[in-house]
Design a protein around this motif. Structure first.
Motif, PDB file in Angstrom:
ATOM      1  N   LEU A   1      -6.039  12.251  -1.063  1.00  0.00           N
ATOM      2  CA  LEU A   1      -7.388  11.782  -0.533  1.00  0.00           C
ATOM      3  C   LEU A   1      -7.600  10.469  -0.756  1.00  0.00           C
ATOM      4  O   LEU A   1      -7.574   9.601   0.230  1.00  0.00           O
ATOM      5  N   PRO A   2      -7.696   9.717  -2.114  1.00  0.00           N
ATOM      6  CA  PRO A   2      -8.156   8.296  -2.362  1.00  0.00           C
ATOM      7  C   PRO A   2      -6.923   7.467  -1.885  1.00  0.00           C
ATOM      8  O   PRO A   2      -7.093   6.402  -1.578  1.00  0.00           O
ATOM      9  N   ASN A   3      -5.644   7.693  -2.022  1.00  0.00           N
ATOM     10  CA  ASN A   3      -4.614   6.804  -1.697  1.00  0.00           C
ATOM     11  C   ASN A   3      -3.953   6.772  -0.370  1.00  0.00           C
ATOM     12  O   ASN A   3      -3.080   6.049   0.185  1.00  0.00           O
ATOM     13  N   THR A   4      -4.482   7.709   0.431  1.00  0.00           N
ATOM     14  CA  THR A   4      -4.046   7.874   1.862  1.00  0.00           C
ATOM     15  C   THR A   4      -5.416   8.003   2.881  1.00  0.00           C
ATOM     16  O   THR A   4      -5.637   6.919   3.392  1.00  0.00           O
ATOM     17  N   TYR A   5      -5.880   9.268   2.786  1.00  0.00           N
ATOM     18  CA  TYR A   5      -7.086   9.281   3.944  1.00  0.00           C
ATOM     19  C   TYR A   5      -8.139   8.156   3.612  1.00  0.00           C
ATOM     20  O   TYR A   5      -8.598   7.483   4.632  1.00  0.00           O
ATOM     21  N   LEU A   6      -8.615   8.154   2.501  1.00  0.00           N
ATOM     22  CA  LEU A   6      -9.647   7.284   2.305  1.00  0.00           C
ATOM     23  C   LEU A   6      -9.212   5.741   2.296  1.00  0.00           C
ATOM     24  O   LEU A   6     -10.097   5.047   2.703  1.00  0.00           O
ATOM     25  N   GLU A   7      -8.002   5.416   1.801  1.00  0.00           N
ATOM     26  CA  GLU A   7      -7.424   3.910   2.028  1.00  0.00           C
ATOM     27  C   GLU A   7      -7.495   3.619   3.438  1.00  0.00           C
ATOM     28  O   GLU A   7      -7.944   2.540   3.900  1.00  0.00           O
ATOM     29  N   LYS A   8      -6.914   4.619   4.313  1.00  0.00           N
ATOM     30  CA  LYS A   8      -6.789   4.397   5.800  1.00  0.00           C
ATOM     31  C   LYS A   8      -8.111   4.109   6.257  1.00  0.00           C
ATOM     32  O   LYS A   8      -8.012   3.144   7.033  1.00  0.00           O
ATOM     33  N   SER A   9      -9.347   4.889   6.051  1.00  0.00           N
ATOM     34  CA  SER A   9     -10.587   4.653   6.608  1.00  0.00           C
ATOM     35  C   SER A   9     -11.074   3.391   6.082  1.00  0.00           C
ATOM     36  O   SER A   9     -11.762   2.653   7.015  1.00  0.00           O
ATOM     37  N   ASP A  10     -10.723   3.244   4.693  1.00  0.00           N
ATOM     38  CA  ASP A  10     -11.398   1.717   4.171  1.00  0.00           C
ATOM     39  C   ASP A  10     -10.796   0.422   5.144  1.00  0.00           C
ATOM     40  O   ASP A  10     -11.488  -0.488   5.566  1.00  0.00           O
ATOM     41  N   ARG A  11      -9.519   0.618   5.355  1.00  0.00           N
ATOM     42  CA  ARG A  11      -8.742  -0.427   6.038  1.00  0.00           C
ATOM     43  C   ARG A  11      -9.405  -0.359   7.300  1.00  0.00           C
ATOM     44  O   ARG A  11      -9.397  -1.587   7.887  1.00  0.00           O
ATOM     45  N   ALA A  12      -9.365   0.534   8.079  1.00  0.00           N
ATOM     46  CA  ALA A  12      -9.673   0.590   9.538  1.00  0.00           C
ATOM     47  C   ALA A  12     -10.964   0.052   9.872  1.00  0.00           C
ATOM     48  O   ALA A  12     -11.296  -0.534  10.781  1.00  0.00           O
ATOM     49  N   THR A  13     -11.747   0.429   8.866  1.00  0.00           N
ATOM     50  CA  THR A  13     -13.095   0.042   9.321  1.00  0.00           C
ATOM     51  C   THR A  13     -13.415  -1.546   8.530  1.00  0.00           C
ATOM     52  O   THR A  13     -14.083  -2.278   9.332  1.00  0.00           O
ATOM     53  N   MET A  14     -13.052  -1.785   7.460  1.00  0.00           N
ATOM     54  CA  MET A  14     -13.189  -3.083   7.048  1.00  0.00           C
ATOM     55  C   MET A  14     -12.511  -4.439   7.835  1.00  0.00           C
ATOM     56  O   MET A  14     -13.074  -5.456   7.951  1.00  0.00           O
ATOM     57  N   LEU A  15     -11.657  -3.974   8.642  1.00  0.00           N
ATOM     58  CA  LEU A  15     -10.865  -4.673   9.376  1.00  0.00           C
ATOM     59  C   LEU A  15     -11.731  -5.399  10.536  1.00  0.00           C
ATOM     60  O   LEU A  15     -11.726  -6.560  11.014  1.00  0.00           O
ATOM     61  N   TRP A  16     -12.827  -4.551  11.027  1.00  0.00           N
ATOM     62  CA  TRP A  16     -13.719  -4.909  11.949  1.00  0.00           C
ATOM     63  C   TRP A  16     -15.019  -5.024  11.363  1.00  0.00           C
ATOM     64  O   TRP A  16     -16.216  -5.195  11.923  1.00  0.00           O
ATOM     65  N   GLY A  17     -15.287  -5.256  10.044  1.00  0.00           N
ATOM     66  CA  GLY A  17     -16.587  -5.299   9.350  1.00  0.00           C
ATOM     67  C   GLY A  17     -17.556  -4.258   9.596  1.00  0.00           C
ATOM     68  O   GLY A  17     -18.708  -4.490   9.652  1.00  0.00           O
ATOM     69  N   LEU A  18     -17.058  -3.037   9.493  1.00  0.00           N
ATOM     70  CA  LEU A  18     -17.826  -1.826   9.683  1.00  0.00           C
ATOM     71  C   LEU A  18     -17.884  -1.141   8.239  1.00  0.00           C
ATOM     72  O   LEU A  18     -16.850  -1.032   7.512  1.00  0.00           O
ATOM     73  N   GLU A  19     -19.117  -0.847   7.886  1.00  0.00           N
ATOM     74  CA  GLU A  19     -19.433  -0.048   6.600  1.00  0.00           C
ATOM     75  C   GLU A  19     -18.991   1.401   6.709  1.00  0.00           C
ATOM     76  O   GLU A  19     -19.719   2.028   7.798  1.00  0.00           O
TER      77      GLU A  19
END
Length: 229
Positions: free
Chosen positions: A211-229
């Motif tokens: 979860l922390p190393n795949t799914y949540l990292e994926k979510s973090d990267r995908a949202t931070m890329l566009w300035g979305l929290e």
């Protein structure tokens, strides 16, 4: 998505603030993956301001080029592409979003957890050479993935569990075969170190590593890329 997790979360959120925005991906080129109809009906019943975003190959190719330039390191989960598309569009409506990612790991909701119990109860009767050949084939079929997990059998419980995941080890074997054995050994060692009864290990492994190393990292990267929290 229109599923249980995101709809429940949306229903709870509307109790505090009615009329929220909701954003859903539609997959017109893959109808069997498209849950936009479910999401639309659920959004209407909750009084949400619903936005449906078309996720096709062309639009995902655009966000893929952005990800490749701006992501700091490789990420093995291809669903980061549609999620990034979703985040880019959602940012036009809101600066902050709620999502249902991680619910199945936290609540033990995946079917693979029950399959794991069956794997433990079944003897390993198939030679490792056959198992290894089957694993290298890596067909995307969920049915065959389950068969593969059973083939790993009781003696290799971690391998059985990993066979039900998304195949990162198969990708690693193609890109850097010399690293695959050490990566598997590292994960197997971690698996063996998990406390508690054996039947809880799949859930613990997913919660603490997957979860922390795949799914949540994926979510973090995908949202931070566009300035979305």
């Amino acid at each position: 998505s229109g599923g249980v997790d995101s709809t429940t979360l949306a229903a709870m959120a509307t109790e505090h603030q009615p009329g929220l925005h909701a954003v859903t991906l539609s997959f017109p080129e893959s109808p069997h993956l498209d849950e936009a109809g479910f999401a639309r009906r659920n959004a209407e019943s909750l009084g949400l301001r619903h936005h449906v975003i078309r996720a096709d190959y062309e639009s995902m190719a655009v966000v893929a080029s952005e990800l490749m330039v701006r992501t700091a390191e490789p990420l093995g989960d291809a669903s980061v592409l549609p999620l990034s598309l979703l985040a880019r569009q959602a940012r036009e409506y809101v600066p902050v979003v709620l999502g249902g990612e991680g619910a199945d790991e936290m609540l033990g909701g995946y079917r693979r957890y029950s399959i794991e119990r069956f794997v433990r109860a079944s003897p390993s009767l198939i030679p490792n050479e056959v198992v290894n050949a089957f694993a290298r084939a890596r067909t995307p079929s969920n049915v065959l993935r389950t068969v593969e997990a059973v083939m790993w059998g009781r003696r290799r419980q971690f391998r059985a569990h990993s066979a039900l995941l998304l195949g990162e080890y198969a990708v690693l074997a193609q890109v850097a075969p010399d690293l695959t054995a050490s990566a598997l050994l590292e994960r197997e060692t971690y698996w063996a170190s998990l406390p508690g009864r054996t039947e809880t290990r799949p859930v613990q492994y997913d919660r603490h590593l997957w979860l922390p190393n795949t799914y949540l990292e994926k979510s973090d990267r995908a949202t931070m890329l566009w300035g979305l929290e």
